[in-house]
Design an enzyme around this catalytic site. Structure first.
Site, short mmCIF file in Angstrom:
data_model
loop_
_atom_site.label_atom_id
_atom_site.label_comp_id
_atom_site.label_asym_id
_atom_site.label_seq_id
_atom_site.Cartn_x
_atom_site.Cartn_y
_atom_site.Cartn_z
N ASP A 10 0.85 -1.20 0.00
CA ASP A 10 0.00 0.00 0.00
C ASP A 10 0.88 1.24 0.00
OD1 ASP A 10 -2.64 1.34 0.25
OD2 ASP A 10 -1.84 2.01 2.17
N SER A 11 0.29 2.37 -0.31
CA SER A 11 1.02 3.63 -0.30
C SER A 11 1.38 4.06 1.13
CB SER A 11 0.19 4.73 -0.96
OG SER A 11 -1.01 4.94 -0.24
N TYR A 42 -0.17 8.48 -2.99
CA TYR A 42 0.00 8.14 -4.39
C TYR A 42 -1.01 8.87 -5.27
CZ TYR A 42 3.18 4.12 -3.63
OH TYR A 42 4.25 3.31 -3.32
N GLY A 43 -2.15 9.23 -4.70
CA GLY A 43 -3.26 9.78 -5.48
C GLY A 43 -2.93 10.92 -6.42
N CYS A 73 -4.21 -1.15 -2.38
CA CYS A 73 -4.22 0.28 -2.66
C CYS A 73 -4.97 0.48 -3.97
CB CYS A 73 -2.78 0.80 -2.79
SG CYS A 73 -2.62 2.50 -3.36
N ASN A 74 -6.02 1.28 -3.95
CA ASN A 74 -6.82 1.48 -5.14
C ASN A 74 -6.06 2.21 -6.24
OD1 ASN A 74 -10.02 0.87 -4.62
ND2 ASN A 74 -8.94 1.33 -2.73
N THR A 75 -5.27 3.22 -5.87
CA THR A 75 -4.51 3.98 -6.85
C THR A 75 -3.50 3.08 -7.56
OG1 THR A 75 -4.72 5.93 -5.43
CG2 THR A 75 -3.15 6.06 -7.24
N GLU A 152 -2.80 9.11 7.54
CA GLU A 152 -1.35 8.91 7.67
C GLU A 152 -0.76 9.69 8.85
OE1 GLU A 152 0.85 6.96 6.04
OE2 GLU A 152 -0.72 6.01 4.84
N CYS A 184 -10.70 3.70 -1.43
CA CYS A 184 -9.31 3.87 -0.98
C CYS A 184 -9.23 3.11 0.34
CB CYS A 184 -8.97 5.34 -0.76
SG CYS A 184 -7.34 5.60 -0.01
N THR A 185 -8.20 2.29 0.50
CA THR A 185 -8.13 1.46 1.70
C THR A 185 -7.84 2.25 2.97
OG1 THR A 185 -5.84 0.89 1.10
CG2 THR A 185 -7.57 -0.68 0.49
N HIS A 186 -7.48 3.53 2.83
CA HIS A 186 -7.35 4.40 4.00
C HIS A 186 -8.73 4.77 4.57
CE1 HIS A 186 -3.28 5.05 2.42
NE2 HIS A 186 -2.96 5.63 3.56
#
Length: 280
Positions: A10-11, A42-43, A73-75, A152, A184-186
């Site tokens: 993931d980012s 990353y977005g 991570c979707n991005t 984050e 988004c996994t966040h």
């Protein structure tokens, strides 16, 4: 014989939402997780740069002899999944298709919202995946670039987070969607705030959790699932950023007191080459 682990990338810390569900659904499996916190988010980045970063993390995990890769991570999924699936020998799973399928099954009015990073929304991968399976469904997409920095920086329970979520979702709320994909996994770390803004009548889809359902099926399909043994499972975490910040968030979210987190420099990642044995 040592168990082969499943790798997650993931980012940053967002993929921990996938990790949490994976540990719950797949208790016999070992997991290695790497979060690229130093280069997060990353977005806003160009697609080619996201793809290059994703390859950095992938090579690191392949060097650990993983048996399956989850792009949590979707991005990164939008930018790199097709290439990774084409090149690598091991199964590679992204988070977009499972989230899309779950949204289609859930919606009653055919009005689906998708929130994600700028890169994910710009790619329109969710819209394309949903429309491909159910053309008549209306899809309303909204980039929420301020969400990832909140998570984050470990501020996802703060008053400022509540204000940011309220302001970011104001326009989408007017579309009266009945289903909302947290693309988004966040974002599941902000789920209580998102639910409060959108209303209880809106069903939230956690794309990461839906992905683990598919991982379980694929482990059986490829005959890779581990059986219960006396051998302990490994849970290893790596980050390119602050170990302490990562450990604080991971310990809280995963409800783990003893958590092993190692720092990996970006330079170290770039020094790892892809072995020919990992290619198809």
């Amino acid at each position: 014989m040592k168990k082969q682990a499943i790798g997650l990338l993931d980012s940053g810390v967002g993929g921990l939402t996938v990790m949490k569900e994976a540990m719950k659904q797949l208790p016999n499996e070992s997991f290695y997780y790497i979060g690229d916190t130093a280069r997060c988010p990353y977005g806003p980045r160009p697609e080619e740069q996201v793809k290059a970063f994703t390859w950095d993390l992938t090579r690191f995990l392949l060097d650990k002899n993983i048996k399956m890769l989850i792009i949590a991570c979707n991005t990164a999924t939008a930018a790199a999944l097709p290439e990774l699936k084409r090149v690598l020998k091991i199964p590679v799973i992204g988070v977009i298709l499972p989230g899309s399928r779950a949204a289609i099954k859930t919606t009653h009015q055919g009005r689906i919202g998708v929130i994600g990073t700028e890169g994910t929304i710009r790619s329109e991968e969710y819209r394309k995946a949903i429309k491909k399976k159910q053309q008549q469904t209306e899809v309303f997409s909204q980039a929420c670039p301020k969400f990832v920095p909140l998570v984050e920086s470990n501020q996802f329970n703060s008053a400022i987070a509540k204000k940011v979520v309220t302001e970011s979702l104001r326009d989408l709320k007017r579309q009266k969607v009945d289903t909302l994909v947290m693309g988004c996994t966040h974002y599941p770390l902000l789920k209580p705030l998102i639910q409060n803004v959108m209303g209880e009548q809106v069903t939230l889809i956690d794309s990461g959790a839906e992905t683990v359902n598919e991982v379980s099926v694929l482990l059986d399909y490829y005959d890779l699932a581990e059986e219960k043994t006396d051998q302990p499972n490994e849970r290893k975490f790596y980050t390119t950023g602050s170990v302490n910040m990562f450990k604080d968030i991971a310990s809280s979210w995963l409800k783990m007191n003893e958590i092993e987190v190692e720092h990996v420099s970006v330079e170290e990642l770039k020094g790892i080459e892809l072995n020919e044995s990992d290619r198809k």
